[in-house]
Design an enzyme around this catalytic site. Structure first.
Site, PDB file in Angstrom:
ATOM      1  N   HIS A  45     -44.257  20.674 -13.387  1.00  0.00           N
ATOM      2  CA  HIS A  45     -44.558  22.002 -13.929  1.00  0.00           C
ATOM      3  C   HIS A  45     -46.047  22.067 -14.238  1.00  0.00           C
ATOM      4  CE1 HIS A  45     -43.569  25.263 -17.220  1.00  0.00           C
ATOM      5  NE2 HIS A  45     -44.484  25.660 -16.350  1.00  0.00           N
ATOM      6  N   GLU A  72     -42.899  23.951 -10.461  1.00  0.00           N
ATOM      7  CA  GLU A  72     -42.569  24.999 -11.427  1.00  0.00           C
ATOM      8  C   GLU A  72     -43.851  25.686 -11.872  1.00  0.00           C
ATOM      9  OE1 GLU A  72     -38.594  23.041 -13.490  1.00  0.00           O
ATOM     10  OE2 GLU A  72     -40.518  22.895 -14.536  1.00  0.00           O
ATOM     11  N   HIS A 193     -32.387  21.640 -17.786  1.00  0.00           N
ATOM     12  CA  HIS A 193     -33.046  21.820 -19.084  1.00  0.00           C
ATOM     13  C   HIS A 193     -32.192  21.209 -20.189  1.00  0.00           C
ATOM     14  CE1 HIS A 193     -36.466  23.319 -21.310  1.00  0.00           C
ATOM     15  NE2 HIS A 193     -35.641  23.574 -22.297  1.00  0.00           N
TER      16      HIS A 193
END
Length: 243
Positions: A45, A72, A193
């Site tokens: 990310h 991400e 997550h």
């Protein structure tokens, strides 16, 4: 029942590096170890605040990852342009707030349909597969389908944070219904997550899920057991859930 894939997020290797501003540990090295241990892909990310993964990491790993890179990013011009230059196999569009410790919820696709549709088209036209990180809500899933994105990643944070049996069961059923609905309208479904070694099996058992993206739990376990074993143990639990 088909196998499930594991994408290993190596952001927190970079978190450890950035804590001291050193050149180590290198997330690219960690990605290689994770792949050797059975990771089917590597997730990173690149946040706007560059709190862990840095631009250099993205460009290096684009050349060194042997499986698939899942980048991400927030839905911003800067991040979309970086993705177009790097051309990872996948881009997962995520919400982002500078003050958050980690991504707190799913992308509001329904409320930002035009912007997200435009970003999805731009990335798709460049040959990049687009995923949208969203909550398991029908309205958001319908909006995700409308953008033309082929993938969604279902946000499992509320399930991971639930502390009572009742709350866990409620969140699990919410995810299960969302996953089934997403698959029924032709979306390829990933999830992630907050997943860890003690809560991953009920999610991995959902046969419609294609891939789980897991980072913090694996990197935390790696600090004790080593990254190779941490990845292998997570992959084993996921495959056991599909047996």
């Amino acid at each position: 029942m088909k196998d499930i894939l594991l994408g290993v997020n190596v952001d927190h290797i970079a978190t450890l590096r950035q804590a001291r501003g050193t050149s180590y540990p290198d997330p690219a090295h960690a990605a290689s170890v994770a792949e050797h241990a059975g990771a089917d892909g590597i997730t990173i990310h690149l946040r706007e605040d560059r709190r862990h993964i840095q631009d250099r990491d993205v460009y290096v790993m684009a050349k060194t990852i042997q499986t698939r890179m899942n980048l991400e990013t927030a839905v911003t011009d800067e991040m979309i342009n970086i993705a177009l230059e790097v051309k990872p196999e996948y881009v997962c569009l995520v919400p982002e707030k500078r003050e958050e410790l980690t991504t707190e919820g799913g992308l509001d696709v329904a409320g930002n349909l035009e912007k997200i549709t435009a970003a999805t088209k731009t990335l798709s036209d460049a040959g990049i597969k687009v995923s949208l990180f969203i909550d398991a809500d029908k309205a958001q899933l319908d909006a995700a389908k409308a953008t033309g994105a082929p993938y969604v990643e279902i946000h499992t944070g509320a399930y991971a944070d639930a502390t009572t049996d009742e709350a866990i069961s409620k969140e699990l059923e919410h995810i299960r219904q969302g996953v089934k609905y997403a698959a029924s309208i032709g979306l390829i479904v990933n999830a992630g997550h907050g997943l860890h070694y003690h809560n991953v099996k009920p999610i991995a058992a959902m046969e419609e899920i294609y891939e789980l993206n897991i980072g913090h739990a694996i990197i935390a376990r790696a600090a004790i057991d080593g990254l190779d074993k941490a990845v292998r143990d997570m992959k084993r639990l996921m495959l056991e859930a599909r047996a």
